[in-house]
Scaffold this motif. Structure first.
Motif, mmCIF file in Angstrom:
data_model
loop_
_atom_site.group_PDB
_atom_site.id
_atom_site.type_symbol
_atom_site.label_atom_id
_atom_site.label_comp_id
_atom_site.label_asym_id
_atom_site.label_seq_id
_atom_site.Cartn_x
_atom_site.Cartn_y
_atom_site.Cartn_z
ATOM 1 N N LYS A 1 9.840 0.444 -5.825
ATOM 2 C CA LYS A 1 8.917 1.748 -5.761
ATOM 3 C C LYS A 1 9.360 2.653 -7.037
ATOM 4 O O LYS A 1 10.692 2.949 -7.200
ATOM 5 C CB LYS A 1 9.587 2.393 -4.455
ATOM 6 N N ASN B 1 0.877 -1.139 0.205
ATOM 7 C CA ASN B 1 -0.089 -0.147 0.191
ATOM 8 C C ASN B 1 0.869 1.328 -0.116
ATOM 9 O O ASN B 1 1.906 1.278 -0.349
ATOM 10 C CB ASN B 1 -0.835 0.287 1.069
ATOM 11 N N LYS C 1 14.371 -4.211 -0.255
ATOM 12 C CA LYS C 1 14.414 -5.757 0.095
ATOM 13 C C LYS C 1 13.300 -6.046 1.090
ATOM 14 O O LYS C 1 13.044 -5.335 2.058
ATOM 15 C CB LYS C 1 15.636 -6.026 0.770
ATOM 16 N N ASN D 1 2.381 7.290 -2.005
ATOM 17 C CA ASN D 1 3.416 7.796 -2.949
ATOM 18 C C ASN D 1 4.026 7.207 -4.251
ATOM 19 O O ASN D 1 5.307 6.829 -4.009
ATOM 20 C CB ASN D 1 4.490 8.445 -1.915
ATOM 21 N N LYS E 1 4.054 0.572 -6.928
ATOM 22 C CA LYS E 1 4.936 -0.311 -6.221
ATOM 23 C C LYS E 1 4.638 -1.670 -6.872
ATOM 24 O O LYS E 1 3.594 -2.167 -7.114
ATOM 25 C CB LYS E 1 4.830 -0.592 -4.662
ATOM 26 N N ASP F 1 10.132 3.567 4.098
ATOM 27 C CA ASP F 1 9.782 4.805 3.727
ATOM 28 C C ASP F 1 10.515 6.025 4.155
ATOM 29 O O ASP F 1 10.051 6.725 4.802
ATOM 30 C CB ASP F 1 8.212 4.659 4.146
ATOM 31 N N PHE G 1 11.192 -6.944 3.977
ATOM 32 C CA PHE G 1 11.757 -7.503 5.148
ATOM 33 C C PHE G 1 10.943 -8.589 5.831
ATOM 34 O O PHE G 1 11.268 -8.955 7.174
ATOM 35 C CB PHE G 1 11.947 -6.286 6.304
ATOM 36 N N ASN H 1 4.237 4.601 8.596
ATOM 37 C CA ASN H 1 5.645 4.662 8.295
ATOM 38 C C ASN H 1 6.622 4.020 9.261
ATOM 39 O O ASN H 1 7.924 4.620 8.907
ATOM 40 C CB ASN H 1 6.001 6.026 7.454
ATOM 41 N N GLN I 1 15.954 -0.784 6.163
ATOM 42 C CA GLN I 1 15.785 -1.894 4.914
ATOM 43 C C GLN I 1 16.830 -1.550 4.086
ATOM 44 O O GLN I 1 17.692 -0.361 3.752
ATOM 45 C CB GLN I 1 14.495 -1.409 4.192
HETATM 46 N N1 ADP Z 1 11.094 -3.142 2.870
HETATM 47 C C1 ADP Z 1 9.826 -3.533 2.867
HETATM 48 N N2 ADP Z 1 9.407 -4.681 3.243
HETATM 49 C C2 ADP Z 1 8.062 -4.873 3.220
HETATM 50 N N3 ADP Z 1 7.193 -4.034 3.278
HETATM 51 C C3 ADP Z 1 7.483 -2.863 3.068
HETATM 52 C C4 ADP Z 1 8.686 -2.507 2.927
HETATM 53 N N4 ADP Z 1 8.801 -1.163 2.726
HETATM 54 C C5 ADP Z 1 7.458 -0.666 2.603
HETATM 55 N N5 ADP Z 1 6.735 -1.839 3.187
HETATM 56 C C6 ADP Z 1 5.118 -1.658 3.070
HETATM 57 O O1 ADP Z 1 4.590 -1.346 1.963
HETATM 58 C C7 ADP Z 1 3.864 0.017 2.417
HETATM 59 C C8 ADP Z 1 4.238 0.966 1.302
HETATM 60 O O2 ADP Z 1 5.766 1.365 1.209
HETATM 61 P P1 ADP Z 1 6.042 2.906 1.547
HETATM 62 O O3 ADP Z 1 7.322 2.987 1.401
HETATM 63 O O4 ADP Z 1 5.769 3.430 2.772
HETATM 64 O O5 ADP Z 1 5.287 3.914 0.304
HETATM 65 P P2 ADP Z 1 4.724 5.125 0.441
HETATM 66 O O6 ADP Z 1 5.993 6.115 0.019
HETATM 67 O O7 ADP Z 1 3.925 5.003 -0.946
HETATM 68 O O8 ADP Z 1 4.014 5.211 1.595
HETATM 69 C C9 ADP Z 1 4.504 0.357 3.638
HETATM 70 O O9 ADP Z 1 3.340 1.175 4.294
HETATM 71 C C10 ADP Z 1 4.644 -0.856 4.516
HETATM 72 O O10 ADP Z 1 3.228 -1.462 4.675
#
Ligand code: ADP
Ligand code: MG
Length: 309
Positions: free
Chosen positions: A36, A17, A87, A20, A23, A180, A89, A161, A71
């Protein structure tokens, strides 16, 4: 550095989700990654895509130099776009829960999971019984991340976040790596603006002292990192300020920026200058304020601010 092209990587079944940009989940070197894509900028119509993928990559690498668990990120291309691969996590059997969902477990909490009032966040941390993680560990993590976000100018560390990893089979609960960081380091600035900021003191200082503010609020107002860090009497925050500032290594940070692919020399100079200035003008000054009583009066004169509780 060898360019990485993710265009032909196999897709996995994972989705993500977030507001921004797009993905997708892919396999890269037999591991799961979230790719992303850069979103269109909301404010700057001159820029076709924001630099948030660059911010994500550089910031996650800098966080590691501060001793924080972030991450793993790789910059590469997907068709004609520069993307950041994060990656995934979540190991097998692990589910992710964001802080907002932990906040919802506090029954007396009035604000809702995504309300970012600082006192509610701290109350949730103090009272949570959901995860078998020491509350002091969560609090420490939160303040360390808050200081790092202040260094990097992150305006989007809302309750979605950051979060936790839960292994239901082994009953192991952990704080998830920091993710994020796409809203760190002025992702909406284009090269013209970077030039302007680097050559005009007032433009630069506005971006240190006035904005960006944090997504976290104090008395319903978004926290200004400079004012907050100088005036807070929260000891957990002050301890984190001291610990993280001591770990800021500008030589390592410069190296990370210098080795970042795809960006111009101007962009590199901009990123390094802003981090150095934020360290000198926010973190170092706040340290002085809290640890050198002889200087106290001087700073109070410069800063006739409302005293915060
Ligand atoms: N490295 C990761 N591994 C697993 N899930 C992730 C990771 N980074 C983000 N997420 C999940 O994906 C969602 C969206 O990523 P995020 O980087 O927060 O995007 P945005 O910038 O659109 O908010 C996060 O809210 C989290 O639930
Ligand atoms: Mg997000």
């Amino acid at each position: 550095m060898k360019e990485i092209d993710f265009s032909n990587c196999q897709r996995n079944a994972r989705t993500y989700n977030g507001a921004n940009g797009s993905k997708i989940g892919i396999y890269y070197n037999n591991e799961n990654y979230m790719l992303k894509f850069p979103p269109k900028p909301k404010n700057n119509i001159e820029l076709s895509y924001t630099n948030s993928c660059i911010s994500e990559y550089v910031s996650c690498k800098i966080l590691k130099t501060l001793g924080l668990n972030s991450q793993d990120t790789i910059l590469g291309k997907y068709r004609n776009k520069i993307v950041v691969a994060c990656k995934d996590f979540r190991k097998t059997n692990e589910i992710f829960a964001d802080f907002a969902s932990l906040k919802n477990t506090i029954i007396e909490n009035s604000g809702g999971g995504y309300n970012t009032e600082l006192s509610d966040i701290l109350e949730t941390i103090d009272n949570q019984e959901q995860f078998n993680i020491k509350n002091s560990e969560i609090k420490n993590f939160f303040w360390n991340m808050f200081i790092a976000d202040s260094l990097l100018g992150n305006f989007d560390r809302h309750n979605g976040n950051w979060g936790f990893l839960i292994n239901e089979i082994d009953n192991i609960h952990m704080i998830a790596p920091i993710y994020d960081c796409g809203s760190c380091l002025y992702p909406q600035a284009d090269e013209n603006l970077m030039k302007k900021i680097l050559t005009n003191k007032a433009e630069l200082e506005q971006r240190i002292y006035t904005y960006p503010n944090s997504a976290i609020k104090h008395q319903n107002v978004k926290i200004n990192p400079y004012h907050f860090l100088l005036n807070t009497d929260n000891l957990d925050c002050i301890n984190a300020l001291q610990a993280i500032t001591a770990r800021v290594d500008l030589i390592k940070i410069k190296e990370i920026i210098e080795n970042t692919p795809y960006i111009s020399d101007l962009h590199k100079e901009f990123l390094f200058t802003m981090i150095k200035e934020r360290k000198n003008k926010i973190l170092d000054v706040a340290i002085e304020k809290h640890f050198s009583s002889t200087k106290k009066e001087e700073y109070i004169k410069i800063l006739p601010l409302k005293k915060r509780d």
